[in-house]
Scaffold this active site. Structure first.
Site, PDB file in Angstrom:
ATOM      1  NE  ARG A 221      11.302  74.336   1.870  1.00  7.29           N
ATOM      2  CZ  ARG A 221      12.243  73.468   1.581  1.00  7.29           C
ATOM      3  NH1 ARG A 221      12.691  72.643   2.498  1.00  7.29           N
ATOM      4  NH2 ARG A 221      12.780  73.408   0.380  1.00  7.29           N
TER       5      ARG A 221
ATOM      6  CD  GLN B  99       6.305  78.116  -3.740  1.00  7.21           C
ATOM      7  OE1 GLN B  99       5.944  78.928  -4.578  1.00  7.21           O
ATOM      8  NE2 GLN B  99       6.000  76.847  -3.800  1.00  7.21           N
TER       9      GLN B  99
ATOM     10  CG  ASP C 207      12.103  77.678   0.576  1.00 13.58           C
ATOM     11  OD1 ASP C 207      13.174  77.441   1.173  1.00 13.58           O
ATOM     12  OD2 ASP C 207      11.295  76.798   0.249  1.00 13.58           O
TER      13      ASP C 207
ATOM     14  CE1 TYR D 118      12.350  69.865   4.630  1.00 16.76           C
ATOM     15  CE2 TYR D 118      10.729  70.628   6.215  1.00 16.76           C
ATOM     16  CZ  TYR D 118      11.763  70.894   5.331  1.00 16.76           C
ATOM     17  OH  TYR D 118      12.178  72.179   5.146  1.00 16.76           O
TER      18      TYR D 118
END
Ligand code: NAD
Length: 378
Positions: free
Chosen positions: A122, A127, A130, A228
């Site tokens: 990430r 991006q 993604d 995360y």
């Protein structure tokens, strides 16, 4: 380099891996692009449009798989198609590797270089490729629309000669990409929105969308280096549930999106919390495919508990297949372009690159993903 794009055959899936605009982009890179006939039909893209973009259309999936240097598709490959591919073929798709150990083993044994798009880091540079973000974005939108459709109240406040209608109250649990889009969509429809996440950094993002952040003091929660959420202790989870029960009780709609990378989704709403909600309320469990955030939620089913509806529909991005395909296709096209060597006209599987290090699972008969090895061996 021959790139083959395989038509999706998973039941009910309407998204397509590549749209003609991206096909044109790959052809301009001088790739030899072949697509399986009917590739885009579920989104109304005809074979002729792909041909016009410079692709060759084939009706034989077998021949495509046997001759391709690179295979692009949407979902993971069926086991019986893996042995058809050439040794050394680069296969790019969703792979769900943590739940697909056998498939990963088949890919390893077949000598396939399997790229799992979910494992793309990430990072800012990644991006544009993604797929987790692009599809979660559509999923969050779909969740809010689904809730609005199933609630028997309207979302916005209305002042009418027949009286004033209060706005619906929406509570979003888990504010990653999907949660943020669910908040934004519910706000656009006029609801009053509250939200909660264990990562305190999202409070500002919630507020910037005009929603209220529900504060629950859980002590140290933090996040991993990739951003995360970390799993909570059982004590923290109990405190969270108590805090959330109140927000659920005042909500007409609850949308849960909480996920833990590589693990089962946390169970956040139990039967007691459902019983504390007003009959007629609607809950959307966006984590239903990874174990569910709501006790009793079932995949592709609506269950009713004490007059409260719990909706566990899978593949929410697929409900808006054309937009979701457009984004997936752009992601996969950007991935190929990023590693394309314009001189040699080949995709360079650069093992020193952080994106490839993150997303490549099997290569030359080995499992090469450190992340996969560390989580799969637990
Ligand atoms: P995700 O799908 O993994 O999880 C959804 C949300 O659930 C997360 O916000 C998580 O914190 C939350 N959650 C987990 N346990 C919870 C619990 N017990 N209660 C409440 N919420 C809980 O998240 P995602 O959308 O994939 O985003 C993950 C991270 O990646 C975020 O930090 C996001 O900002 C970041 N991200 C970065 C980029 C980039 O820089 N390229 C792109 C997209 C996302």
């Amino acid at each position: 380099m021959r790139i083959a794009v395989i038509k999706e055959s998973y039941p009910g899936e309407r998204r397509v891996p590549l749209i003609p605009a991206t096909a044109e982009k790959l052809v301009k890179l001088d790739a030899e692009l072949l697509i399986e006939s009917g590739l885009g039909l579920s989104c109304r893209f005809t074979d002729a449009e792909y041909e016009k973009a410079g692709a060759t259309v084939s009706t034989s999936r077998r021949e495509l798989l046997q001759s391709a240097d690179m295979v692009l598709r949407l979902r993971k490959p069926p086991a019986d198609e893996i042995e058809l591919m050439k040794k050394g073929c680069i296969h790019v798709s969703y792979l769900d590797p943590f739940n697909e150990a056998e498939l990963v083993e088949l890919l390893r044994r077949a000598g396939i270089s399997a790229v799992s798009l979910e494992m793309i880091p990430r990072s800012t540079v990644a991006q544009k490729m993604d797929v987790l973000s692009s599809q979660a974005n559509i999923g969050g939108y779909a969740a809010a629309i689904l809730a609005a459709e199933h609630l028997d109240k309207i979302f916005p406040m209305m002042t009418t000669p027949a009286g004033t209608i209060k706005p619906a109250r929406v509570f979003v649990i888990g504010v990653g990409v999907a949660g943020l889009q669910a908040i934004a969509t519910a706000k656009r429809l006029g609801a009053v929105v509250e939200a909660f996440d264990t990562r305190p950094v999202v409070e500002e993002q919630v507020k910037s969308l005009g929603a209220k952040f529900v504060k629950i003091d859980l002590g140290e929660t933090g996040q991993t280096k990739d951003g995360y959420a970390k799993a909570l202790t059982p004590e923290q989870l109990a405190v969270q549930k108590e805090g959330m029960a109140k927000a659920c009780a005042r909500a007409d709609v609850v949308i849960t999106t909480a996920q833990l990378f590589g693990r089962r989704a946390p169970r956040l709403i139990d039967q007691n919390m459902l019983a504390g909600m007003r009959p007629g309320s609607v809950l959307i469990d966006m984590a239903v495919e990874s174990g569910g955030n709501i006790e009793g939620s079932e995949l592709d089913t609506i269950i009713e508990v004490s007059g409260v509806k719990v909706i566990g529909f899978g593949n929410l991005p697929g409900r808006f297949a054309e937009t979701a395909s457009q984004m997936y296709s752009a992601n996969i096209g950007n991935f190929v372009e990023h590693f394309w060597d314009k001189q040699a006209k080949v995709f360079q599987l650069n093992r020193n690159d952080e994106i490839i290090k993150g997303a490549l699972i099997t290569h030359e008969g080995e499992i090469v993903s450190e992340m996969y090895k560390s989580i799969a061996n637990k």
